[in-house]
Design a protein around this motif. Structure first.
Motif, PDB file in Angstrom:
ATOM      1  N   MET A 191      23.305   5.215   2.759  1.00 61.87           N
ATOM      2  CA  MET A 191      22.483   5.695   3.860  1.00 61.87           C
ATOM      3  C   MET A 191      20.998   5.386   3.670  1.00 61.87           C
ATOM      4  SD  MET A 191      24.433   6.661   6.166  1.00 61.87           S
ATOM      5  CE  MET A 191      25.970   5.878   5.748  1.00 61.87           C
ATOM      6  N   VAL A 192      20.510   5.382   2.449  1.00 66.33           N
ATOM      7  CA  VAL A 192      19.110   5.005   2.228  1.00 66.33           C
ATOM      8  C   VAL A 192      18.898   3.575   2.716  1.00 66.33           C
ATOM      9  CG1 VAL A 192      17.420   4.438   0.441  1.00 66.33           C
ATOM     10  CG2 VAL A 192      18.600   6.631   0.386  1.00 66.33           C
ATOM     11  N   LEU A 193      19.786   2.690   2.339  1.00 68.13           N
ATOM     12  CA  LEU A 193      19.665   1.306   2.784  1.00 68.13           C
ATOM     13  C   LEU A 193      19.819   1.210   4.303  1.00 68.13           C
ATOM     14  CD1 LEU A 193      19.339  -1.648   1.989  1.00 68.13           C
ATOM     15  CD2 LEU A 193      21.811  -1.768   1.740  1.00 68.13           C
ATOM     16  N   LEU A 194      20.799   1.902   4.863  1.00 71.14           N
ATOM     17  CA  LEU A 194      21.018   1.856   6.304  1.00 71.14           C
ATOM     18  C   LEU A 194      19.814   2.392   7.071  1.00 71.14           C
ATOM     19  CD1 LEU A 194      23.234   1.366   8.566  1.00 71.14           C
ATOM     20  CD2 LEU A 194      23.499   3.837   8.494  1.00 71.14           C
ATOM     21  N   LEU A 195      19.237   3.502   6.623  1.00 72.87           N
ATOM     22  CA  LEU A 195      18.122   4.110   7.342  1.00 72.87           C
ATOM     23  C   LEU A 195      16.819   3.326   7.191  1.00 72.87           C
ATOM     24  CD1 LEU A 195      18.883   7.870   6.710  1.00 72.87           C
ATOM     25  CD2 LEU A 195      19.147   6.602   8.844  1.00 72.87           C
ATOM     26  N   VAL A 196      16.718   2.507   6.146  1.00 68.57           N
ATOM     27  CA  VAL A 196      15.529   1.667   5.985  1.00 68.57           C
ATOM     28  C   VAL A 196      15.668   0.375   6.797  1.00 68.57           C
ATOM     29  CG1 VAL A 196      14.247   0.265   4.316  1.00 68.57           C
ATOM     30  CG2 VAL A 196      14.861   2.615   3.752  1.00 68.57           C
ATOM     31  N   VAL A 197      16.818  -0.251   6.727  1.00 72.74           N
ATOM     32  CA  VAL A 197      17.014  -1.558   7.361  1.00 72.74           C
ATOM     33  C   VAL A 197      17.517  -1.441   8.802  1.00 72.74           C
ATOM     34  CG1 VAL A 197      18.350  -3.704   7.200  1.00 72.74           C
ATOM     35  CG2 VAL A 197      17.442  -2.649   5.140  1.00 72.74           C
ATOM     36  N   GLY A 198      18.291  -0.400   9.106  1.00 73.63           N
ATOM     37  CA  GLY A 198      18.947  -0.284  10.402  1.00 73.63           C
ATOM     38  C   GLY A 198      18.041  -0.166  11.615  1.00 73.63           C
ATOM     39  N   PRO A 199      17.074   0.749  11.635  1.00 73.11           N
ATOM     40  CA  PRO A 199      16.245   0.877  12.838  1.00 73.11           C
ATOM     41  C   PRO A 199      15.499  -0.392  13.241  1.00 73.11           C
ATOM     42  CG  PRO A 199      16.101   2.870  11.547  1.00 73.11           C
ATOM     43  CD  PRO A 199      16.874   1.878  10.716  1.00 73.11           C
ATOM     44  N   PRO A 200      14.890  -1.138  12.306  1.00 70.35           N
ATOM     45  CA  PRO A 200      14.265  -2.399  12.751  1.00 70.35           C
ATOM     46  C   PRO A 200      15.287  -3.401  13.305  1.00 70.35           C
ATOM     47  CG  PRO A 200      13.440  -1.793  10.580  1.00 70.35           C
ATOM     48  CD  PRO A 200      14.551  -0.854  10.910  1.00 70.35           C
ATOM     49  N   LEU A 201      16.474  -3.430  12.715  1.00 67.01           N
ATOM     50  CA  LEU A 201      17.512  -4.322  13.245  1.00 67.01           C
ATOM     51  C   LEU A 201      17.940  -3.902  14.644  1.00 67.01           C
ATOM     52  CD1 LEU A 201      19.830  -4.900  10.152  1.00 67.01           C
ATOM     53  CD2 LEU A 201      18.345  -6.551  11.277  1.00 67.01           C
ATOM     54  N   GLU A 202      18.084  -2.598  14.839  1.00 68.52           N
ATOM     55  CA  GLU A 202      18.470  -2.123  16.168  1.00 68.52           C
ATOM     56  C   GLU A 202      17.381  -2.400  17.196  1.00 68.52           C
ATOM     57  OE1 GLU A 202      20.393   1.798  18.319  1.00 68.52           O
ATOM     58  OE2 GLU A 202      20.107   1.801  16.151  1.00 68.52           O
ATOM     59  N   GLU A 203      16.137  -2.283  16.784  1.00 69.01           N
ATOM     60  CA  GLU A 203      15.031  -2.591  17.694  1.00 69.01           C
ATOM     61  C   GLU A 203      15.010  -4.075  18.049  1.00 69.01           C
ATOM     62  OE1 GLU A 203      10.179  -2.547  17.614  1.00 69.01           O
ATOM     63  OE2 GLU A 203      11.254  -1.056  16.420  1.00 69.01           O
ATOM     64  N   LYS A 204      15.256  -4.926  17.070  1.00 69.64           N
ATOM     65  CA  LYS A 204      15.188  -6.369  17.296  1.00 69.64           C
ATOM     66  C   LYS A 204      16.391  -6.892  18.078  1.00 69.64           C
ATOM     67  CE  LYS A 204      14.569 -10.785  15.050  1.00 69.64           C
ATOM     68  NZ  LYS A 204      14.244 -11.495  13.830  1.00 69.64           N
ATOM     69  N   TYR A 205      17.597  -6.477  17.690  1.00 67.61           N
ATOM     70  CA  TYR A 205      18.806  -7.048  18.289  1.00 67.61           C
ATOM     71  C   TYR A 205      19.450  -6.175  19.360  1.00 67.61           C
ATOM     72  CZ  TYR A 205      18.452 -10.332  14.473  1.00 67.61           C
ATOM     73  OH  TYR A 205      17.997 -11.299  13.606  1.00 67.61           O
ATOM     74  N   GLY A 206      19.055  -4.919  19.448  1.00 72.93           N
ATOM     75  CA  GLY A 206      19.598  -4.035  20.477  1.00 72.93           C
ATOM     76  C   GLY A 206      20.752  -3.188  19.950  1.00 72.93           C
ATOM     77  N   SER A 207      20.942  -2.067  20.601  1.00 72.12           N
ATOM     78  CA  SER A 207      21.970  -1.109  20.177  1.00 72.12           C
ATOM     79  C   SER A 207      23.374  -1.667  20.315  1.00 72.12           C
ATOM     80  CB  SER A 207      21.840   0.186  20.988  1.00 72.12           C
ATOM     81  OG  SER A 207      20.600   0.797  20.741  1.00 72.12           O
ATOM     82  N   ARG A 208      23.637  -2.339  21.409  1.00 76.43           N
ATOM     83  CA  ARG A 208      24.988  -2.866  21.662  1.00 76.43           C
ATOM     84  C   ARG A 208      25.397  -3.886  20.578  1.00 76.43           C
ATOM     85  NH1 ARG A 208      28.231  -3.654  26.611  1.00 76.43           N
ATOM     86  NH2 ARG A 208      26.650  -2.285  27.466  1.00 76.43           N
ATOM     87  N   THR A 209      24.502  -4.786  20.256  1.00 77.68           N
ATOM     88  CA  THR A 209      24.781  -5.805  19.232  1.00 77.68           C
ATOM     89  C   THR A 209      25.036  -5.157  17.885  1.00 77.68           C
ATOM     90  OG1 THR A 209      23.398  -7.368  20.422  1.00 77.68           O
ATOM     91  CG2 THR A 209      23.897  -7.886  18.132  1.00 77.68           C
ATOM     92  N   LEU A 210      24.222  -4.171  17.537  1.00 77.38           N
ATOM     93  CA  LEU A 210      24.390  -3.496  16.254  1.00 77.38           C
ATOM     94  C   LEU A 210      25.692  -2.707  16.216  1.00 77.38           C
ATOM     95  CD1 LEU A 210      22.746  -3.370  13.687  1.00 77.38           C
ATOM     96  CD2 LEU A 210      21.857  -1.189  14.457  1.00 77.38           C
ATOM     97  N   LEU A 211      26.036  -2.052  17.311  1.00 77.74           N
ATOM     98  CA  LEU A 211      27.293  -1.303  17.378  1.00 77.74           C
ATOM     99  C   LEU A 211      28.485  -2.244  17.216  1.00 77.74           C
ATOM    100  CD1 LEU A 211      28.686   1.396  17.828  1.00 77.74           C
ATOM    101  CD2 LEU A 211      28.622   0.912  20.279  1.00 77.74           C
ATOM    102  N   MET A 212      28.439  -3.412  17.801  1.00 74.18           N
ATOM    103  CA  MET A 212      29.535  -4.376  17.664  1.00 74.18           C
ATOM    104  C   MET A 212      29.612  -4.859  16.212  1.00 74.18           C
ATOM    105  SD  MET A 212      30.571  -4.459  20.987  1.00 74.18           S
ATOM    106  CE  MET A 212      31.971  -4.161  20.230  1.00 74.18           C
ATOM    107  N   GLY A 213      28.460  -4.993  15.550  1.00 71.72           N
ATOM    108  CA  GLY A 213      28.448  -5.389  14.140  1.00 71.72           C
ATOM    109  C   GLY A 213      29.064  -4.336  13.233  1.00 71.72           C
ATOM    110  N   ILE A 214      28.803  -3.092  13.551  1.00 73.90           N
ATOM    111  CA  ILE A 214      29.377  -2.003  12.757  1.00 73.90           C
ATOM    112  C   ILE A 214      30.858  -1.956  13.001  1.00 73.90           C
ATOM    113  CG2 ILE A 214      29.478   0.502  12.506  1.00 73.90           C
ATOM    114  CD1 ILE A 214      26.482   0.581  13.037  1.00 73.90           C
TER     115      ILE A 214
END
Length: 92
Positions: free
Chosen positions: A69-92
């Motif tokens: 979760m430390v890694l996810l919470l550091v890297v995840g929000p910028p990725l979601e901002e850049k690529y969008g929620s839908r893209t990130l959800l499909m990746g997960i």
């Protein structure tokens, strides 16, 4: 007074679901984690589809959860901002 913003809904929801899964596993002495949130070789059962998608939420303990979760919470929000929620959800 600062207000909290739910600015990264996929990442924050994933975090909260994972935390809930961990707490449920602790409350049931690991039974729910083994039955619903782990991948293992078994015959077909009604819980196959739960495990197929739910295994990403399961963690072996606090150390495992915290590390992920430390890694996810550091890297995840910028990725979601850049690529969008839908893209990130499909990746997960």
């Amino acid at each position: 007074m600062k207000r909290l913003h739910y600015n990264s809904p996929v990442i924050l929801t994933f975090f909260l679901l994972s935390l809930g899964t961990l707490l449920l596993g602790i409350a049931t002495h690991g039974q729910t984690t083994r039955d619903f949130f782990s991948v293992y070789r078994s015959g077909f059962s009604p819980f196959f589809f739960v495990r197929l998608f739910g295994h990403v939420l399961g963690h072996a303990g606090w150390e495992h959860f915290t590390g992920n979760m430390v890694l996810l919470l550091v890297v995840g929000p910028p990725l979601e901002e850049k690529y969008g929620s839908r893209t990130l959800l499909m990746g997960i």
